[in-house]
Structures are given as C-alpha cells and as structure tokens.
Design a protein around this motif. Structure first.
Motif, PDB file in Angstrom:
ATOM      1  N   LEU A  27       0.825  -1.282   0.069  1.00  0.00           N
ATOM      2  CA  LEU A  27       0.032   0.156   0.062  1.00  0.00           C
ATOM      3  C   LEU A  27       0.895   1.363   0.130  1.00  0.00           C
ATOM      4  N   SER A  28       1.896   1.102   0.604  1.00  0.00           N
ATOM      5  CA  SER A  28       2.995   2.593   0.733  1.00  0.00           C
ATOM      6  C   SER A  28       3.597   2.531  -0.572  1.00  0.00           C
ATOM      7  N   SER A  29       3.870   1.503  -1.410  1.00  0.00           N
ATOM      8  CA  SER A  29       4.183   1.795  -2.671  1.00  0.00           C
ATOM      9  C   SER A  29       3.280   2.192  -3.705  1.00  0.00           C
ATOM     10  N   ILE A  34       0.887   7.190  -6.424  1.00  0.00           N
ATOM     11  CA  ILE A  34      -0.021   8.021  -6.709  1.00  0.00           C
ATOM     12  C   ILE A  34       0.642   9.587  -6.330  1.00  0.00           C
ATOM     13  N   ILE A  35       1.472   9.599  -5.555  1.00  0.00           N
ATOM     14  CA  ILE A  35       2.188  10.954  -5.213  1.00  0.00           C
ATOM     15  C   ILE A  35       3.159  11.596  -6.070  1.00  0.00           C
ATOM     16  N   THR A  36       3.945  10.418  -6.718  1.00  0.00           N
ATOM     17  CA  THR A  36       5.067  10.763  -7.599  1.00  0.00           C
ATOM     18  C   THR A  36       4.876  10.942  -8.758  1.00  0.00           C
ATOM     19  N   GLY A  37       3.784   9.944  -9.399  1.00  0.00           N
ATOM     20  CA  GLY A  37       3.464   9.516 -10.582  1.00  0.00           C
ATOM     21  C   GLY A  37       4.519   8.664 -11.281  1.00  0.00           C
ATOM     22  N   THR A  68      15.154  -1.837  -9.953  1.00  0.00           N
ATOM     23  CA  THR A  68      15.802  -1.568  -8.736  1.00  0.00           C
ATOM     24  C   THR A  68      15.474  -0.108  -8.189  1.00  0.00           C
ATOM     25  N   ASP A  69      14.533   0.667  -8.388  1.00  0.00           N
ATOM     26  CA  ASP A  69      14.049   1.887  -7.989  1.00  0.00           C
ATOM     27  C   ASP A  69      13.251   1.702  -6.705  1.00  0.00           C
ATOM     28  N   PRO A  70      13.351   2.402  -5.902  1.00  0.00           N
ATOM     29  CA  PRO A  70      12.669   2.220  -4.694  1.00  0.00           C
ATOM     30  C   PRO A  70      11.285   1.617  -4.682  1.00  0.00           C
ATOM     31  N   VAL A  71      10.397   2.130  -5.486  1.00  0.00           N
ATOM     32  CA  VAL A  71       8.925   1.809  -5.672  1.00  0.00           C
ATOM     33  C   VAL A  71       8.683   0.503  -6.024  1.00  0.00           C
ATOM     34  N   PRO A  72       9.373   0.075  -7.013  1.00  0.00           N
ATOM     35  CA  PRO A  72       9.151  -1.276  -7.370  1.00  0.00           C
ATOM     36  C   PRO A  72       9.895  -2.381  -6.234  1.00  0.00           C
ATOM     37  N   LEU A  73      11.162  -1.813  -5.628  1.00  0.00           N
ATOM     38  CA  LEU A  73      11.564  -2.564  -4.615  1.00  0.00           C
ATOM     39  C   LEU A  73      10.385  -2.785  -3.575  1.00  0.00           C
TER      40      LEU A  73
END
Length: 182
Positions: A27-29, A34-37, A68-73
């Motif tokens: 949910l945080s991802s 949603i916030i960063t697009g 390896t970006d933070p969102v997919p991780l």
C-alpha cells in the motif's frame, strides 16, 4: 491436544501479522506511485518540453525507470512478505484442520481450499512480477507498470485468501471449543 491447537493458532497468527505487514508495504508503494507519478512516461509531452527533466529521453539527465528503483522494490518486498505470511497462515490453518480431523470434528475444507487457491494465484502473480523485473521484454515504462501491477495483484490475492482463512479459522475455533469441553 490443546497445546497442539495453540501451536497452530500461533503459526496462523504469525502468518496473519506478516501478511498485514506485506499489505502495508505494498500500500505504501501504491501511495508513492499516486504521489510521485512513478514510473514517468517519456512519451508524455510535458516531459518532452523540459530538457532538464529526468524523464525526457533527449535530456542530459534522462533516468529511465528501473526494477531496482525504490517503488518497485517496495512493491516486491510487500508482495513477497504477503506471500510469506500466507504460507504461515496456510500451515497453521492446515494444522488446525488436521487436528479437528483427528477429533472427527472437521466440518469441511471448502473455505480453506478457496483461500489456498487465491493465495496460489497470488504466488503466480508475484512470480510474474519477478519475471518482468528480471527480463527486458518491455520498455522501461511498461516494465515498471507491469512490475507494480503484478506485485499489487499478488498482494491483493494473498490478502483475499487470508480473509477467507480468517472466516475459516473463526469457524474452526468455535468447533474446537465445543468439542474440547467434553
């Protein structure tokens, strides 16, 4: 018997907690997306007009989305944690069914089977997520979308399976309490 039942409930509880933790990470991802697009679309005209935009392919600072970006991780970790929690819940609940079967008090495993089926589909979705992360079949933007979509789907399916497990667990608890008083 009561001690063995308690062990199954503890294992189920650990799985439920772990599944909730995985759901919160996923949910945080989603909230970050949603916030960063994330992931940015280099074909978007808004990115093309700014030469300093990190999503502009012809810009000097072009930085395509990567697995390896933070969102997919975060999505990977959340989905993997949900799947791990599902395994613990399934083991604990399966053990409780086994114990009720020893007492000839098990009233069926239909809800358990339904939850297990959803959880297994969640595992498949998680596997698809890792497949997209380890391969280059899609462009970076499409790869980012595929990773997020399949990770979120995997978490959702494991969570739905866990909800069915909660229904089954409460039903089995009532049966065990009724039969253990004799």
């Amino acid at each position: 018997m009561a001690e063995r039942w308690h062990r199954g409930r503890v294992l189920y509880g650990i799985g439920s907690f772990t599944g909730l933790l995985g759901g919160a990470l996923t949910l945080s991802s989603v909230l970050i997306v949603i916030i960063t697009g994330y992931p940015c679309d280099p074909n978007d005209p808004l990115h093309a007009i700014n030469p300093k935009d990190s999503c502009n392919r012809s810009g000097a600072s072009y930085d395509p989305p990567k697995p390896t970006d933070p969102v997919p991780l975060l999505a990977y970790i959340g989905a993997s944690t949900s799947a791990t929690g599902f395994v613990f819940s399934a083991a604990g609940l399966g053990y409780q069914h086994h114990l009720l079967g020893e007492m000839q008090a098990d009233r069926g495993r239909g809800i358990f089977v339904g939850g297990t089926t959803l959880g297994l589909l969640g595992f498949v979705s998680l596997g698809v997520s890792y497949f997209f992360g380890f391969t280059n079949y899609l462009d970076p933007h499409g790869q980012g979308i595929a990773i997020l979509a399949s990770s979120i789907t995997g978490t959702a399916l494991c969570t739905l399976g866990g909800l069915l497990y909660t229904i089954d667990e409460s039903r089995m608890k009532k049966i065990f309490e009724r039969f253990s008083t004799f």
